[in-house]
Design a protein around this motif. Structure first.
Motif, PDB file in Angstrom:
ATOM      1  N   VAL A 123       4.739  -0.876   3.168  1.00  0.00           N
ATOM      2  CA  VAL A 123       4.290  -0.143   2.348  1.00  0.00           C
ATOM      3  C   VAL A 123       5.652   1.520   1.888  1.00  0.00           C
ATOM      4  O   VAL A 123       6.267   1.736   2.429  1.00  0.00           O
ATOM      5  CB  VAL A 123       3.983   1.347   3.695  1.00  0.00           C
ATOM      6  CG1 VAL A 123       3.325   2.505   3.786  1.00  0.00           C
ATOM      7  CG2 VAL A 123       3.091   0.438   4.983  1.00  0.00           C
TER       8      VAL A 123
ATOM      9  N   THR B  43      -7.633  -3.888   9.494  1.00  0.00           N
ATOM     10  CA  THR B  43      -7.712  -3.133   8.869  1.00  0.00           C
ATOM     11  C   THR B  43      -7.261  -1.673   9.736  1.00  0.00           C
ATOM     12  O   THR B  43      -7.166  -1.853  11.048  1.00  0.00           O
ATOM     13  CB  THR B  43      -9.315  -2.118   8.284  1.00  0.00           C
ATOM     14  OG1 THR B  43     -10.118  -1.776   9.950  1.00  0.00           O
ATOM     15  CG2 THR B  43      -9.930  -3.594   8.366  1.00  0.00           C
TER      16      THR B  43
ATOM     17  N   HIS C 260       1.423   4.113   7.582  1.00  0.00           N
ATOM     18  CA  HIS C 260       2.842   4.764   8.554  1.00  0.00           C
ATOM     19  C   HIS C 260       3.260   3.731   7.549  1.00  0.00           C
ATOM     20  O   HIS C 260       3.583   2.479   8.070  1.00  0.00           O
ATOM     21  CB  HIS C 260       2.680   4.690   9.782  1.00  0.00           C
ATOM     22  CG  HIS C 260       3.046   6.011  10.092  1.00  0.00           C
ATOM     23  ND1 HIS C 260       4.681   5.650  10.273  1.00  0.00           N
ATOM     24  CD2 HIS C 260       3.479   7.361  10.324  1.00  0.00           C
ATOM     25  CE1 HIS C 260       5.111   6.395  10.214  1.00  0.00           C
ATOM     26  NE2 HIS C 260       4.804   7.912  10.384  1.00  0.00           N
TER      27      HIS C 260
ATOM     28  N   VAL D  30       0.995  -1.311   0.098  1.00  0.00           N
ATOM     29  CA  VAL D  30      -0.016  -0.144  -0.145  1.00  0.00           C
ATOM     30  C   VAL D  30       0.854   1.104  -0.375  1.00  0.00           C
ATOM     31  O   VAL D  30       2.187   1.208   0.340  1.00  0.00           O
ATOM     32  CB  VAL D  30      -0.828   0.218   1.610  1.00  0.00           C
ATOM     33  CG1 VAL D  30      -1.863  -0.924   1.558  1.00  0.00           C
ATOM     34  CG2 VAL D  30       0.296   0.286   2.823  1.00  0.00           C
ATOM     35  N   SER D  31       0.062   1.995   0.008  1.00  0.00           N
ATOM     36  CA  SER D  31       1.181   3.682  -0.250  1.00  0.00           C
ATOM     37  C   SER D  31       0.921   4.240   0.973  1.00  0.00           C
ATOM     38  O   SER D  31       0.123   4.218   1.557  1.00  0.00           O
ATOM     39  CB  SER D  31       0.853   4.702  -1.326  1.00  0.00           C
ATOM     40  OG  SER D  31       0.583   3.901  -2.343  1.00  0.00           O
ATOM     41  N   GLU D  32       1.702   4.915   1.691  1.00  0.00           N
ATOM     42  CA  GLU D  32       1.584   5.706   3.075  1.00  0.00           C
ATOM     43  C   GLU D  32       0.488   6.448   2.585  1.00  0.00           C
ATOM     44  O   GLU D  32       0.224   7.102   1.928  1.00  0.00           O
ATOM     45  CB  GLU D  32       2.860   7.028   3.466  1.00  0.00           C
ATOM     46  CG  GLU D  32       2.896   7.038   4.580  1.00  0.00           C
ATOM     47  CD  GLU D  32       3.904   8.150   4.700  1.00  0.00           C
ATOM     48  OE1 GLU D  32       4.732   7.920   3.562  1.00  0.00           O
ATOM     49  OE2 GLU D  32       4.407   8.209   6.052  1.00  0.00           O
ATOM     50  N   GLY D  33      -0.226   6.477   3.803  1.00  0.00           N
ATOM     51  CA  GLY D  33      -1.641   7.519   4.086  1.00  0.00           C
ATOM     52  C   GLY D  33      -2.990   6.784   3.758  1.00  0.00           C
ATOM     53  O   GLY D  33      -3.974   7.046   3.259  1.00  0.00           O
ATOM     54  N   THR D  34      -2.501   5.382   2.905  1.00  0.00           N
ATOM     55  CA  THR D  34      -3.849   4.374   1.888  1.00  0.00           C
ATOM     56  C   THR D  34      -4.787   3.936   3.214  1.00  0.00           C
ATOM     57  O   THR D  34      -3.708   3.648   3.874  1.00  0.00           O
ATOM     58  CB  THR D  34      -3.566   4.036   0.509  1.00  0.00           C
ATOM     59  OG1 THR D  34      -2.721   3.084   0.891  1.00  0.00           O
ATOM     60  CG2 THR D  34      -2.938   5.167   0.036  1.00  0.00           C
ATOM     61  N   PRO D  35      -6.026   2.993   2.945  1.00  0.00           N
ATOM     62  CA  PRO D  35      -5.935   2.306   4.159  1.00  0.00           C
ATOM     63  C   PRO D  35      -4.968   0.674   3.730  1.00  0.00           C
ATOM     64  O   PRO D  35      -4.558   0.678   2.648  1.00  0.00           O
ATOM     65  CB  PRO D  35      -7.967   1.940   3.489  1.00  0.00           C
ATOM     66  CG  PRO D  35      -7.732   3.353   3.081  1.00  0.00           C
ATOM     67  CD  PRO D  35      -6.716   3.539   2.060  1.00  0.00           C
ATOM     68  N   VAL D  36      -5.482  -0.251   4.580  1.00  0.00           N
ATOM     69  CA  VAL D  36      -5.194  -0.986   4.995  1.00  0.00           C
ATOM     70  C   VAL D  36      -5.871  -1.792   4.766  1.00  0.00           C
ATOM     71  O   VAL D  36      -6.714  -1.887   6.076  1.00  0.00           O
ATOM     72  CB  VAL D  36      -3.651  -1.362   5.878  1.00  0.00           C
ATOM     73  CG1 VAL D  36      -3.513  -2.632   5.962  1.00  0.00           C
ATOM     74  CG2 VAL D  36      -2.700   0.031   5.869  1.00  0.00           C
TER      75      VAL D  36
ATOM     76  N   PRO E 294      -7.113   3.109   8.683  1.00  0.00           N
ATOM     77  CA  PRO E 294      -7.549   3.714   7.450  1.00  0.00           C
ATOM     78  C   PRO E 294      -6.563   4.730   6.904  1.00  0.00           C
ATOM     79  O   PRO E 294      -6.427   4.633   5.721  1.00  0.00           O
ATOM     80  CB  PRO E 294      -8.343   5.173   9.001  1.00  0.00           C
ATOM     81  CG  PRO E 294      -8.600   4.450   9.652  1.00  0.00           C
ATOM     82  CD  PRO E 294      -7.915   3.082  10.288  1.00  0.00           C
ATOM     83  N   SER E 295      -5.238   4.259   7.747  1.00  0.00           N
ATOM     84  CA  SER E 295      -4.152   5.420   7.134  1.00  0.00           C
ATOM     85  C   SER E 295      -2.746   4.722   6.945  1.00  0.00           C
ATOM     86  O   SER E 295      -2.362   4.667   8.611  1.00  0.00           O
ATOM     87  CB  SER E 295      -4.316   6.858   7.462  1.00  0.00           C
ATOM     88  OG  SER E 295      -3.385   7.386   6.912  1.00  0.00           O
TER      89      SER E 295
END
Lengths: 111, 114
Positions: free
Chosen positions: B112, B77, B82, B13-19, B79-80
């Protein structure tokens, strides 16, 4: 914060030799465990220990394995005659209520 | 017998996107479920646990998981994401509330990207 410690971090031994893996659980914990993870495989339960005796063991934990709490602080796993397939990361854990606290592991390499 | 299936061996995932890390379980008992995280050269750390109380469980570092009995799932999950969340995550089931013998999933490595 208290933590579970394990020594050594890495042990290399020859097939057929005995090894002892050492763990110092958190001081007020009463239940102790060993798990192992063969490279690329799942973490597997080996044995649980309570009140100075084994409370449960897996089919992996055969006669070549033994556990001991020799004093009030250490918890050891002995493998009497190591085999190549014993090469794995061995984790110690302890608990007092819900959560099992894990140590960083000992990587055992049998050559 | 209890078992756990983690549906993804790697998630990026990209930093700041949900997991979202997915986990399905099988248990003949009313299960206790856990998520553990392992950072490189560190021990396994408990993120959160479900022990038959609220089905939405909140853990450390902003993670949460929802127990869905009808789907036999316990997805993790956040939300964002790191950068410090990069680690391996294990879904774990125990047959007892007190987590005696733990049964681990195969693990999901979370990457990430910045």
């Amino acid at each position: 914060e208290p933590e579970v410690t394990q020594t050594p971090s890495h042990q290399v031994t020859q097939m057929g030799q005995e090894v002892i893996l050492r763990c110092v659980p958190i001081s007020n914990h009463l239940y102790f465990y060993w798990y192992r993870q063969i490279l690329g495989q799942k973490v597997e339960f080996l044995v649980s220990f309570y009140n100075n005796e084994i409370s449960e063991k897996s089919e992996i934990f055969d006669d070549q394995f033994s556990v001991e709490r020799p004093d009030g602080s250490n918890f050891t796993l002995k493998i009497r005659s190591t085999k190549l397939e014993d090469s794995a990361m061995y984790f110690c854990a302890s608990r007092t209520s819900y959560e099992q606290y894990f140590g960083p592991g000992t990587r055992l390499t049998v050559t | 017998a209890q078992s756990v299936t983690q549906l993804d061996s790697h998630v990026s995932v990209s930093e700041g996107t949900p997991v979202l890390l997915r986990c399905n379980y099988s248990s003949s008992y009313s299960p206790s479920l856990f998520w553990y995280v392992q950072h490189p050269n560190k021990g396994l750390q408990l993120l959160l646990k479900y022990t038959s109380a609220a089905t939405l469980v909140k853990g450390i570092n902003g993670f949460e998981a929802e127990f869905k009995k009808s789907e036999t799932s316990f997805h993790l999950t956040k939300p964002s994401a790191h950068m410090s969340d990069a680690a391996e995550y294990f879904c774990v089931v125990s047959e007892t509330e007190y987590g005696n013998k733990l049964v681990f999933g195969a693990g999901t490595i979370l990457r990430v990207k910045s």
